[in-house]
Design a protein around this motif. Sequence first.
Motif, PDB file in Angstrom:
ATOM      1  N   ILE A   1       0.836  -1.199   0.000  1.00 19.55           N
ATOM      2  CA  ILE A   1       0.000   0.000   0.000  1.00 19.55           C
ATOM      3  C   ILE A   1       0.873   1.252   0.000  1.00 19.55           C
ATOM      4  O   ILE A   1       0.640   2.198  -0.759  1.00 19.55           O
ATOM      5  CB  ILE A   1      -0.938   0.009   1.221  1.00 19.55           C
ATOM      6  CG1 ILE A   1      -1.926  -1.160   1.153  1.00 19.55           C
ATOM      7  CG2 ILE A   1      -1.711   1.335   1.284  1.00 19.55           C
ATOM      8  CD1 ILE A   1      -2.772  -1.321   2.403  1.00 19.55           C
ATOM      9  N   ALA A   2       1.884   1.276   0.869  1.00 21.60           N
ATOM     10  CA  ALA A   2       2.770   2.432   0.952  1.00 21.60           C
ATOM     11  C   ALA A   2       3.435   2.710  -0.389  1.00 21.60           C
ATOM     12  O   ALA A   2       3.515   3.862  -0.834  1.00 21.60           O
ATOM     13  CB  ALA A   2       3.826   2.206   2.033  1.00 21.60           C
ATOM     14  N   LEU A   3       3.879   1.670  -1.071  1.00 23.88           N
ATOM     15  CA  LEU A   3       4.520   1.840  -2.372  1.00 23.88           C
ATOM     16  C   LEU A   3       3.533   2.346  -3.415  1.00 23.88           C
ATOM     17  O   LEU A   3       3.853   3.234  -4.212  1.00 23.88           O
ATOM     18  CB  LEU A   3       5.131   0.511  -2.826  1.00 23.88           C
ATOM     19  CG  LEU A   3       6.349   0.021  -2.033  1.00 23.88           C
ATOM     20  CD1 LEU A   3       6.756  -1.378  -2.487  1.00 23.88           C
ATOM     21  CD2 LEU A   3       7.518   0.998  -2.197  1.00 23.88           C
ATOM     22  N   GLU A   4       2.327   1.795  -3.418  1.00 26.02           N
ATOM     23  CA  GLU A   4       1.329   2.220  -4.406  1.00 26.02           C
ATOM     24  C   GLU A   4       0.961   3.682  -4.245  1.00 26.02           C
ATOM     25  O   GLU A   4       0.669   4.375  -5.225  1.00 26.02           O
ATOM     26  CB  GLU A   4       0.070   1.359  -4.314  1.00 26.02           C
ATOM     27  CG  GLU A   4      -1.022   1.802  -5.289  1.00 26.02           C
ATOM     28  CD  GLU A   4      -2.163   0.828  -5.413  1.00 26.02           C
ATOM     29  OE1 GLU A   4      -3.282   1.278  -5.703  1.00 26.02           O
ATOM     30  OE2 GLU A   4      -1.947  -0.386  -5.247  1.00 26.02           O
ATOM     31  N   LEU A   5       0.991   4.164  -3.000  1.00 34.53           N
ATOM     32  CA  LEU A   5       0.587   5.536  -2.737  1.00 34.53           C
ATOM     33  C   LEU A   5       1.746   6.527  -2.799  1.00 34.53           C
ATOM     34  O   LEU A   5       1.552   7.725  -2.568  1.00 34.53           O
ATOM     35  CB  LEU A   5      -0.094   5.625  -1.367  1.00 34.53           C
ATOM     36  CG  LEU A   5      -1.360   4.779  -1.212  1.00 34.53           C
ATOM     37  CD1 LEU A   5      -1.982   5.014   0.148  1.00 34.53           C
ATOM     38  CD2 LEU A   5      -2.368   5.074  -2.309  1.00 34.53           C
ATOM     39  N   GLY A   6       2.948   6.039  -3.080  1.00 31.00           N
ATOM     40  CA  GLY A   6       4.073   6.931  -3.291  1.00 31.00           C
ATOM     41  C   GLY A   6       4.819   7.349  -2.048  1.00 31.00           C
ATOM     42  O   GLY A   6       5.567   8.338  -2.081  1.00 31.00           O
ATOM     43  N   TYR A   7       4.669   6.625  -0.950  1.00 32.51           N
ATOM     44  CA  TYR A   7       5.409   6.970   0.265  1.00 32.51           C
ATOM     45  C   TYR A   7       6.832   6.430   0.192  1.00 32.51           C
ATOM     46  O   TYR A   7       7.061   5.312  -0.281  1.00 32.51           O
ATOM     47  CB  TYR A   7       4.687   6.422   1.502  1.00 32.51           C
ATOM     48  CG  TYR A   7       3.472   7.239   1.864  1.00 32.51           C
ATOM     49  CD1 TYR A   7       3.588   8.325   2.738  1.00 32.51           C
ATOM     50  CD2 TYR A   7       2.236   6.968   1.301  1.00 32.51           C
ATOM     51  CE1 TYR A   7       2.476   9.109   3.053  1.00 32.51           C
ATOM     52  CE2 TYR A   7       1.128   7.748   1.611  1.00 32.51           C
ATOM     53  CZ  TYR A   7       1.257   8.807   2.481  1.00 32.51           C
ATOM     54  OH  TYR A   7       0.163   9.590   2.775  1.00 32.51           O
ATOM     55  N   ASP A   8       7.774   7.230   0.671  1.00 33.82           N
ATOM     56  CA  ASP A   8       9.179   6.835   0.606  1.00 33.82           C
ATOM     57  C   ASP A   8       9.494   5.681   1.543  1.00 33.82           C
ATOM     58  O   ASP A   8      10.401   4.897   1.282  1.00 33.82           O
ATOM     59  CB  ASP A   8      10.081   8.031   0.959  1.00 33.82           C
ATOM     60  CG  ASP A   8       9.992   9.141  -0.079  1.00 33.82           C
ATOM     61  OD1 ASP A   8       9.702   8.831  -1.247  1.00 33.82           O
ATOM     62  OD2 ASP A   8      10.189  10.306   0.297  1.00 33.82           O
ATOM     63  N   ASN A   9       8.752   5.578   2.641  1.00 34.00           N
ATOM     64  CA  ASN A   9       8.985   4.489   3.579  1.00 34.00           C
ATOM     65  C   ASN A   9       7.673   4.120   4.263  1.00 34.00           C
ATOM     66  O   ASN A   9       6.718   4.909   4.303  1.00 34.00           O
ATOM     67  CB  ASN A   9      10.069   4.855   4.608  1.00 34.00           C
ATOM     68  CG  ASN A   9       9.709   6.101   5.399  1.00 34.00           C
ATOM     69  OD1 ASN A   9       8.842   6.051   6.263  1.00 34.00           O
ATOM     70  ND2 ASN A   9      10.359   7.223   5.092  1.00 34.00           N
ATOM     71  N   ILE A  10       7.650   2.928   4.822  1.00 31.10           N
ATOM     72  CA  ILE A  10       6.436   2.414   5.444  1.00 31.10           C
ATOM     73  C   ILE A  10       6.052   3.247   6.661  1.00 31.10           C
ATOM     74  O   ILE A  10       4.874   3.502   6.913  1.00 31.10           O
ATOM     75  CB  ILE A  10       6.626   0.938   5.843  1.00 31.10           C
ATOM     76  CG1 ILE A  10       6.903   0.086   4.597  1.00 31.10           C
ATOM     77  CG2 ILE A  10       5.405   0.407   6.568  1.00 31.10           C
ATOM     78  CD1 ILE A  10       7.275  -1.341   4.914  1.00 31.10           C
ATOM     79  N   SER A  11       7.036   3.692   7.415  1.00 29.28           N
ATOM     80  CA  SER A  11       6.756   4.458   8.634  1.00 29.28           C
ATOM     81  C   SER A  11       5.987   5.734   8.328  1.00 29.28           C
ATOM     82  O   SER A  11       5.082   6.124   9.076  1.00 29.28           O
ATOM     83  CB  SER A  11       8.056   4.793   9.358  1.00 29.28           C
ATOM     84  OG  SER A  11       8.704   3.617   9.806  1.00 29.28           O
ATOM     85  N   ALA A  12       6.344   6.403   7.229  1.00 30.20           N
ATOM     86  CA  ALA A  12       5.649   7.643   6.862  1.00 30.20           C
ATOM     87  C   ALA A  12       4.190   7.362   6.535  1.00 30.20           C
ATOM     88  O   ALA A  12       3.290   8.128   6.910  1.00 30.20           O
ATOM     89  CB  ALA A  12       6.340   8.295   5.674  1.00 30.20           C
ATOM     90  N   PHE A  13       3.941   6.253   5.850  1.00 26.41           N
ATOM     91  CA  PHE A  13       2.562   5.883   5.527  1.00 26.41           C
ATOM     92  C   PHE A  13       1.770   5.546   6.790  1.00 26.41           C
ATOM     93  O   PHE A  13       0.652   6.013   6.984  1.00 26.41           O
ATOM     94  CB  PHE A  13       2.530   4.703   4.565  1.00 26.41           C
ATOM     95  CG  PHE A  13       1.176   4.042   4.484  1.00 26.41           C
ATOM     96  CD1 PHE A  13       0.099   4.718   3.953  1.00 26.41           C
ATOM     97  CD2 PHE A  13       0.988   2.751   4.968  1.00 26.41           C
ATOM     98  CE1 PHE A  13      -1.160   4.131   3.898  1.00 26.41           C
ATOM     99  CE2 PHE A  13      -0.257   2.153   4.913  1.00 26.41           C
ATOM    100  CZ  PHE A  13      -1.342   2.846   4.387  1.00 26.41           C
TER     101      PHE A  13
END
Length: 269
Positions: A227-239
């Motif tokens: 999900i984090a990758l699909e939404l363009g977040y640089d890392n999982i923690s930020a998401f």
Amino acid sequence: MNTPIIRADLVTSSDGPFVAAAELTQRESRETSLHSHPRGQLMGALNGLVSVGVNRQQWVVPAIHAIWIPPHYEHSVRSHGPFSGWSVFIAEDRCAALPAEPRAIRTTSLLREAVHRAAGWPGTALDPQQVRIAEVILDELAASKAESLGLPAPDDARLARITDALAANLADARRLEEWAAWAGLSPRTLSRQFVAQTGMSFAQWRQQARLLRALELVADGVSVTAIALELGYDNISAFIDMFRRATGTTPGRYRVEGVGARGCLRESG
């Protein structure tokens, strides 16, 4: 063809019981075009996810949430793949004390259980015990707080071009200035018109779009990393941090709460 969720007269007329409820499980996607009815409708998802179009907004209904639609509001409904859901139809004369505008709410276990009980009623006059349960449904709705699960659509064609492109690729990290140049607007005009037409800044709109997509993916069981990758977040923690600020919990806990709610209803049946 959609299977009717409840008898037509319990939707189109205020005659009969002041609360009528039903649950529905459907393997295929379900879509209902723009319509309205004299009863107010509270609809929720038990499994899967539903989108409701109302007031030029798209409202996402993940498990453990519901959308309230007051009487006579035009709305459309679309499920994302297989789903289980429920609806409560409330007679117009009993809606005066309920929210006057559409809203998303986070359901309580008490509300879900009361709806589950009401879904088994035959659609005839309510006995005293049923009246008490129906009143619980109304009380829980009246006391509910609005949740931010809607995404307003801009009227301007140039802004709509931007929001359509963003919705198609939420990982697109272009800044407001780049989007303005792409759509043939000045950054100042884009910023001002976004707030005027959606009530949100460009950054807020993009974050809300990402959150609603995240809720869809969480409901579908997609991993947090994906999900984090699909939404363009640089890392999982930020998401996860964004998700926690918006919902008050983590994606993993949110999914567990949704599964727990569905499991409780299945066991009580």
